[in-house]
Design an enzyme around this catalytic site. Structure first.
Site: not given
Length: 364
Positions: A17, A19, A21, A205, A208
């Site tokens: 996990h 990202h 960006d 996701h 969270e």
């Protein structure tokens, strides 16, 4: 460090996990921003890194996500995407990662005229360049793309179709991300139905910035094979202490299902603190339900989420957990074995990863 001084950095690791960006180098942001005339809060790399960490440490996922306006702005050209992807791979390899899945949302990279397929191709070119560079240095790393749809948008079916078009060219899975509360997986039924029909792996996701209903939707509407974060599954764990010697734990139906089905949790300790994901339990890594879930037999994995925003690495996340909960080398190995088994790869490839991890930890 565990293992009598073993450096966590040198241990073989799996990153599930992470990202794209959220993993840029500050100096790269500065140089790419200059090329397109983008104003930044500062043009000093150290200060810019500190700015991202400070802005992200907001206690709110919505506020945390605003920092991505800067990173995605410099990822709108073929050259920018190739460079960011290449450096992403190089930075993972430098941290001892032997397999990584990089997730990102192609729909956020179209403002300068590129098409969805062109941005995916550019990222794949950068990944392959990074793998080649790492190989030249005598290291080995495998990377797969997870194509993400923004859950508040209305393009998930289109993005699912994009992922399927590139499944033979580096794309290994699908995800939905972005503001979680109010945007359940059930909103994207057409996309998840298509992916299920095509036997394509999905992580969502969930748990969270929203609670158990979001996790339930991810599991049953999204058919998620993994939960992105999933930390709020701990709200379905009931702990009763009769006295100092007797503690009883019961699992609610969702937690029972996730544990018994061995659905992996993609936990990210530093990020979970920054976004307030564990606010119900506290505001320190010691308060994170990670150890509770681990001790109860959940398939926990350790991740960075966004290395830039959290000023972290996978090794650093493992060190934080080790310091907090007194983990030994065998615990860190277990986290990596969990991650290897959860990778969106064919069984034979996962078995090879497991063997590499076992050998690497045996030599530590």
């Amino acid at each position: 460090m565990p293992g009598g001084g073993t450096s966590i950095n040198t241990l073989p690791k799996i990153s599930l996990h992470d990202h794209l960006d959220g993993g840029l180098r500050p100096q790269t942001i500065i140089e790419l921003a200059e090329a397109i005339g983008l104003d930044l809060p500062t043009t000093d790399a150290l200060a810019l890194g500190e700015w991202f960490e400070t802005q992200a440490d907001s206690g709110s996922l919505v506020e945390y996500l605003k920092t991505f306006d800067v990173t995605t702005a410099v990822m709108q050209t073929t050259e920018g995407l190739i460079r960011v992807a290449r450096e992403f791979v190089e930075d993972l390899a430098a941290d001892g990662v032997i397999y990584g899945e990089v997730r990102w949302a192609p729909e956020q990279h179209l403002t300068r005229g590129l098409t969805l397929d062109e941005v995916v191709d550019a990222v794949q070119e950068g990944i392959e360049n990074g793998i080649d560079h790492v190989d030249e240095q005598g290291h080995s790393i495998q990377i797969g793309q997870i194509i993400t749809a923004m859950r508040h948008a209305d393009r998930s079916l289109e993005i699912a179709e994009l992922a399927l078009r590139h499944r033979q060219d580096g794309v290994v899975g699908f995800d939905i991300a972005g503001a979680e509360a109010g945007f359940p997986a059930s909103n994207h039924k057409a996309a998840f139905d298509l992916l299920a029909r095509e036997y394509f792996p999905v992580t969502v996701h969930a748990g969270e910035a929203d609670g158990l209903d979001s996790i339930r939707s991810a599991l049953f509407d999204g058919r998620a094979l993994r939960l992105g974060h999933g930390v709020r599954i701990a709200a379905d764990v009931n702990i009763e202490r009769e006295d100092d010697d007797n503690t009883f734990v019961t699992l609610g139906p969702i937690a029972q299902w996730v544990r018994d089905r061995e659905i992996p949790l993609e936990l990210s300790p530093s990020s979970n603190l920054q976004t307030g994901a564990i606010a119900a339990w506290g505001d320190d890594v010691l308060d994170h339900p990670f150890d509770l879930l681990y001790q109860l037999g959940f398939k926990v994995t350790v991740n960075t989420d966004n290395r830039l925003m959290s000023n972290t690495s996978l090794s650093q996340e493992l060190a934080l957990l080790t310091d907090a909960f007194g983990y030994e080398l065998e615990d860190l190995e277990k986290f990596q074995l969990n991650a290897a088994a959860a990778a969106f790869l064919p069984l034979e490839d996962r078995e090879e990863l497991i063997a590499a991890i076992t050998a690497g930890f045996a030599d530590a």
